[in-house]
Design a protein around this motif. Structure first.
Motif, PDB file in Angstrom:
ATOM      1  N   VAL A   1      38.612 -20.727 -21.431  1.00 39.96           N
ATOM      2  CA  VAL A   1      39.035 -20.623 -20.031  1.00 39.96           C
ATOM      3  C   VAL A   1      38.657 -19.113 -19.489  1.00 39.96           C
ATOM      4  O   VAL A   1      38.389 -19.120 -18.274  1.00 39.96           O
ATOM      5  CB  VAL A   1      40.476 -20.923 -19.733  1.00 39.96           C
ATOM      6  N   SER A   2      38.931 -18.140 -20.202  1.00 40.45           N
ATOM      7  CA  SER A   2      38.463 -16.914 -19.814  1.00 40.45           C
ATOM      8  C   SER A   2      37.016 -16.710 -19.503  1.00 40.45           C
ATOM      9  O   SER A   2      36.494 -15.846 -18.715  1.00 40.45           O
ATOM     10  CB  SER A   2      38.937 -15.936 -20.821  1.00 40.45           C
ATOM     11  N   LEU A   3      36.252 -17.568 -20.195  1.00 42.02           N
ATOM     12  CA  LEU A   3      34.726 -17.289 -20.116  1.00 42.02           C
ATOM     13  C   LEU A   3      34.083 -17.799 -18.823  1.00 42.02           C
ATOM     14  O   LEU A   3      32.986 -17.586 -18.377  1.00 42.02           O
ATOM     15  CB  LEU A   3      33.997 -18.122 -21.125  1.00 42.02           C
TER      16      LEU A   3
ATOM     17  N   ARG B   1      38.105 -12.431 -32.110  1.00 43.99           N
ATOM     18  CA  ARG B   1      37.332 -12.869 -31.080  1.00 43.99           C
ATOM     19  C   ARG B   1      38.162 -12.978 -29.911  1.00 43.99           C
ATOM     20  O   ARG B   1      37.350 -12.823 -28.631  1.00 43.99           O
ATOM     21  CB  ARG B   1      36.755 -14.280 -31.493  1.00 43.99           C
ATOM     22  N   TYR B   2      39.190 -13.269 -29.854  1.00 42.77           N
ATOM     23  CA  TYR B   2      40.065 -13.270 -28.743  1.00 42.77           C
ATOM     24  C   TYR B   2      40.132 -12.029 -28.004  1.00 42.77           C
ATOM     25  O   TYR B   2      40.074 -11.813 -26.740  1.00 42.77           O
ATOM     26  CB  TYR B   2      41.491 -13.879 -28.842  1.00 42.77           C
ATOM     27  N   ILE B   3      40.568 -10.923 -28.573  1.00 46.30           N
ATOM     28  CA  ILE B   3      40.616  -9.674 -28.207  1.00 46.30           C
ATOM     29  C   ILE B   3      39.113  -9.270 -27.756  1.00 46.30           C
ATOM     30  O   ILE B   3      39.166  -8.374 -26.717  1.00 46.30           O
ATOM     31  CB  ILE B   3      40.931  -8.520 -29.250  1.00 46.30           C
ATOM     32  N   ALA B   4      38.091  -9.510 -28.433  1.00 47.01           N
ATOM     33  CA  ALA B   4      36.737  -9.041 -28.048  1.00 47.01           C
ATOM     34  C   ALA B   4      36.475  -9.530 -26.542  1.00 47.01           C
ATOM     35  O   ALA B   4      35.859  -8.992 -25.806  1.00 47.01           O
ATOM     36  CB  ALA B   4      35.709  -9.403 -29.152  1.00 47.01           C
ATOM     37  N   ILE B   5      36.710 -10.890 -26.349  1.00 41.67           N
ATOM     38  CA  ILE B   5      36.241 -11.482 -25.306  1.00 41.67           C
ATOM     39  C   ILE B   5      37.315 -11.428 -24.140  1.00 41.67           C
ATOM     40  O   ILE B   5      36.753 -11.250 -23.060  1.00 41.67           O
ATOM     41  CB  ILE B   5      36.040 -13.121 -25.550  1.00 41.67           C
ATOM     42  N   CYS B   6      38.744 -11.676 -24.682  1.00 43.25           N
ATOM     43  CA  CYS B   6      39.564 -11.678 -23.307  1.00 43.25           C
ATOM     44  C   CYS B   6      40.057 -10.157 -23.169  1.00 43.25           C
ATOM     45  O   CYS B   6      40.397  -9.987 -21.713  1.00 43.25           O
ATOM     46  CB  CYS B   6      40.854 -12.518 -23.966  1.00 43.25           C
ATOM     47  N   LYS B   7      39.721  -8.945 -23.878  1.00 43.00           N
ATOM     48  CA  LYS B   7      40.464  -7.770 -23.607  1.00 43.00           C
ATOM     49  C   LYS B   7      39.319  -6.690 -24.173  1.00 43.00           C
ATOM     50  O   LYS B   7      39.673  -5.981 -24.883  1.00 43.00           O
ATOM     51  CB  LYS B   7      41.815  -7.641 -24.205  1.00 43.00           C
ATOM     52  N   PRO B   8      37.962  -7.036 -23.474  1.00 41.83           N
ATOM     53  CA  PRO B   8      36.902  -6.075 -24.067  1.00 41.83           C
ATOM     54  C   PRO B   8      37.068  -4.588 -24.029  1.00 41.83           C
ATOM     55  O   PRO B   8      36.703  -3.835 -24.829  1.00 41.83           O
ATOM     56  CB  PRO B   8      35.663  -6.561 -23.238  1.00 41.83           C
ATOM     57  N   LEU B   9      38.032  -4.151 -22.802  1.00 44.01           N
ATOM     58  CA  LEU B   9      38.021  -2.674 -22.788  1.00 44.01           C
ATOM     59  C   LEU B   9      39.063  -2.012 -23.825  1.00 44.01           C
ATOM     60  O   LEU B   9      38.920  -0.779 -23.921  1.00 44.01           O
ATOM     61  CB  LEU B   9      38.475  -2.493 -21.268  1.00 44.01           C
TER      62      LEU B   9
END
Length: 312
Positions: A221-223, A120-128
């Motif tokens: 926080v990234s959201l 979930r961290y990778i999907a939301i914070c580093k989507p590219l």
């Protein structure tokens, strides 16, 4: 340490000694176990049969459901059967096997939940970079690592316990064989062993929980920079996982982050992570996930209208 073992079986005191209450518990826990099996099987079949549920999140969820079935099956059938008998016994070998199974599948689930948080961290914070980082090869190795980690942890717990001498009494104030109740019965000083248990089980639970908390704080926080629609979708996905994490890790930390002491509440707390959480997981992940609900509806309509058979 000389291993003098005069005990060939243990007597489980179970959840309650009240006969009427045990009859009620038999029906209740049998229902719980049926829900666990059917609910998690439904998740596995839906993800396997659906072409849309092919992301790493659902890959991990499928294995989590499988682990939940195995994990609950280590304790639930014995618990349910014992509600119908007055003298609840388990052989020494059966007790050690149950201890191994509980820690094997329990620790595997802990690692899987941690892996799912990383996903979930990778999907939301580093989507590219998501598809590059979380490719099929990496996901498969993460699942393998979770199983291996659970096996190593369980072997340590089992070997520590089998080296202890048991010369009586043989009554375990629990509904399954676990480390702390067995340490209480050992006829030797178990202080060092109990510290190793805390360092092993307790620190795995606590450290993984801290990693999970940090990952979700970073996600939240990234959201702030996302649109309201993207924020709601991400929060909906994460909320399911956070709920499961709290239900599972809370009781585990309570049980294993303390020395070899047992409380009367331990049995009810253990029910949460051995039965309640595996039962609620399918409900939590489906009720808050539109993709899974839609996939289930399509699968059901396809089987009803087409007369097809479910294939695992």
């Amino acid at each position: 340490m000389e291993n003098t073992n005069n005990v060939s079986e243990f007597i489980l005191l179970g959840l309650s000694q009240d006969q009427e209450l045990q009859q009620v518990c038999f029906v209740l826990f049998l229902l719980f176990y049926v829900v666990i099996i059917l609910g998690n099987l439904l998740i596995i079949v839906t993800i396997k049969r659906s072409e849309r549920l092919n992301s790493p999140m659902y890959f991990f969820l499928r294995y989590l459901s499988f682990v939940d079935i195995c994990y609950s099956s280590v304790t639930a059938p014995k618990l349910i059967a014992d509600f119908l008998v007055e003298r609840k016994t388990i052989s020494f070998v059966g007790c050690i096997a149950q201890l191994f199974g509980v820690h094997f599948f329990g620790c595997t689930e802990i690692f899987l939940l941690t892996v799912m948080a990383y996903d979930r961290y990778i999907a939301i914070c580093k989507p590219l970079h998501y598809t590059t980082i979380m490719n099929n090869h990496v996901c498969s190795w993460m699942v393998v690592a979770s199983w291996v980690g659970g096996f190593v942890h369980s072997m340590v717990q089992t070997l520590l316990t089998t080296q202890l001498p048991f010369c009586g009494p043989n009554e375990i104030d629990h509904y399954f064989c676990d480390v702390h109740p067995l340490l209480k019965l050992a006829c030797t000083d178990t202080y060092i062993v109990s510290l190793i248990v805390v360092a092993n089980s307790g620190m795995i639970s606590l450290s993984c929980f801290v990693v999970l908390v940090i990952s979700y704080v970073v996600i939240l926080v990234s959201l702030k920079t996302r649109s309201s629609k993207g924020r709601l979708k991400a929060l909906s996905t994460c909320a399911s996982h956070i709920t499961v994490v709290i239900l599972f890790f809370g009781p585990c930390i309570f049980i294993y982050m303390r020395p070899s002491t047992t409380f009367s509440e331990d049995k009810m707390v253990a029910v949460f992570y051995t039965i309640i959480t595996p039962m609620l997981n399918p409900l939590i992940y489906t009720l808050r996930n539109e993709e899974v609900k839609n996939a289930m509806k399509k699968l059901w309509s396809r089987e009803v209208t087409g007369g097809g058979k479910l294939k695992m």
